[in-house]
Motif scaffolding. Structure first.
Motif, mmCIF file in Angstrom:
data_model
loop_
_atom_site.group_PDB
_atom_site.id
_atom_site.type_symbol
_atom_site.label_atom_id
_atom_site.label_comp_id
_atom_site.label_asym_id
_atom_site.label_seq_id
_atom_site.Cartn_x
_atom_site.Cartn_y
_atom_site.Cartn_z
ATOM 1 N N UNK A 134 1.300 -26.723 68.060
ATOM 2 C CA UNK A 134 0.580 -27.460 69.102
ATOM 3 C C UNK A 134 0.003 -26.493 70.129
ATOM 4 N N UNK A 135 -1.099 -26.920 70.737
ATOM 5 C CA UNK A 135 -1.579 -26.277 71.968
ATOM 6 C C UNK A 135 -0.846 -26.979 73.096
ATOM 7 N N UNK A 136 0.258 -26.394 73.536
ATOM 8 C CA UNK A 136 1.234 -27.132 74.334
ATOM 9 C C UNK A 136 1.842 -26.170 75.356
ATOM 10 N N UNK A 137 1.014 -25.810 76.369
ATOM 11 C CA UNK A 137 1.416 -24.771 77.321
ATOM 12 C C UNK A 137 2.721 -25.113 78.039
ATOM 13 N N UNK A 138 2.972 -26.418 78.294
ATOM 14 C CA UNK A 138 4.144 -26.797 79.094
ATOM 15 C C UNK A 138 5.396 -27.047 78.250
ATOM 16 N N UNK A 139 5.300 -26.802 76.935
ATOM 17 C CA UNK A 139 6.471 -26.996 76.071
ATOM 18 C C UNK A 139 7.570 -26.019 76.461
ATOM 19 N N UNK A 140 8.816 -26.515 76.545
ATOM 20 C CA UNK A 140 9.960 -25.639 76.747
ATOM 21 C C UNK A 140 11.156 -26.253 76.045
ATOM 22 N N UNK A 141 12.190 -25.446 75.855
ATOM 23 C CA UNK A 141 13.336 -25.865 75.049
ATOM 24 C C UNK A 141 13.935 -27.179 75.550
#
Ligand code: ZN
Length: 239
Positions: A134-141
């Protein structure tokens, strides 16, 4: 030319056909129609068996080349001849696992886009496990559990999954399809096959899917990897 039976009926596991061409060198036969999925769009090809003229052949690989589907045969016995009738039987357990996995990945796409506005850039799968980029800059664990719970909620809704084959011009009018990069489709394609998870996701897609999300069962987000500031990879397991 091979008629692609899986495009209109993903649940067809056995079928009649006839041999139209034999490639001796590669031990492969082309059929006039086939339910074997030849691989593509991240979904691996089917395996199974072909019965032709009293012999049974293992189908060890399937591949689409141009308008024809090649079925690569195992063993060392003599090959069939063009014109002979054939009976195909898919390894249904593998195929159905791939259908559940492919549909689960579309539920993931639809959910992540709806909840975070992140778009898919690629994906891959094996039976019961897959990954999506994904283009998902805010993704985090920390989001993994939230995403997993949301995906399982959508699956449990029992959303219908519909396949449609639309004229190109009509498909290009659908905003959801434009979002999923339909404009990358080759010029020559006159019809676009769409897979819609009603109320959640709509994509141009050539793969095989279950009819209802309830058939997926449940999923687990097995892992997540950052591939840079923007690109994130989510690994999904179908339980
Ligand atoms: Zn797909």
């Amino acid at each position: 030319m091979t008629e692609l039976l899986y495009q209109t009926d993903s649940y067809l596991s056995e079928f009649d056909a006839s041999v139209t061409r034999v490639d001796e060198e590669r031990r492969a036969v082309v059929l006039d129609r086939s339910a074997f999925y030849p691989g593509g769009g991240g979904q691996p090809c089917d395996f199974g068996r072909l019965r032709i003229n009293g012999s049974e052949y293992a189908v060890e690989k399937v591949k689409k080349e141009g308008e024809e589907v090649f079925h690569f045969l195992g063993g060392a016995g003599s090959l069939p001849s063009p014109g002979q009738p054939a009976y195909g039987v898919l390894d249904w357990s593998r195929r159905y696992q791939l259908m559940r996995t492919h549909s689960a990945l579309h539920v993931l796409c639809g959910t992540v886009f709806r909840d975070y506005g992140a778009q898919v850039t690629g994906g891959d799968m094996d039976p019961l496990k897959g990954r999506m980029d994904f283009e998902f800059a805010t993704m985090r664990a920390e989001l993994v559990h939230e995403i997993e719970a949301a995906v399982n909620r959508e699956i449990a809704q029992g959303r219908e999954i519909r396949v449609n084959i639309l004229p190109r011009e009509q498909a290009f009018q659908i905003p959801d399809l434009i979002r999923t990069k339909i404009n990358l489709l080759p010029e020559g394609i006159q019809f676009v096959r769409t897979v819609e998870i009603v109320g959640l996701d709509l994509q141009a897609d050539g793969g095989t899917h279950v009819r209802n999300t309830s058939e997926i069962g449940s999923v687990r987000v097995a892992d997540y990897k950052s591939k840079g500031a923007i690109n994130k990879r989510i690994y999904l397991e179908v339980l």
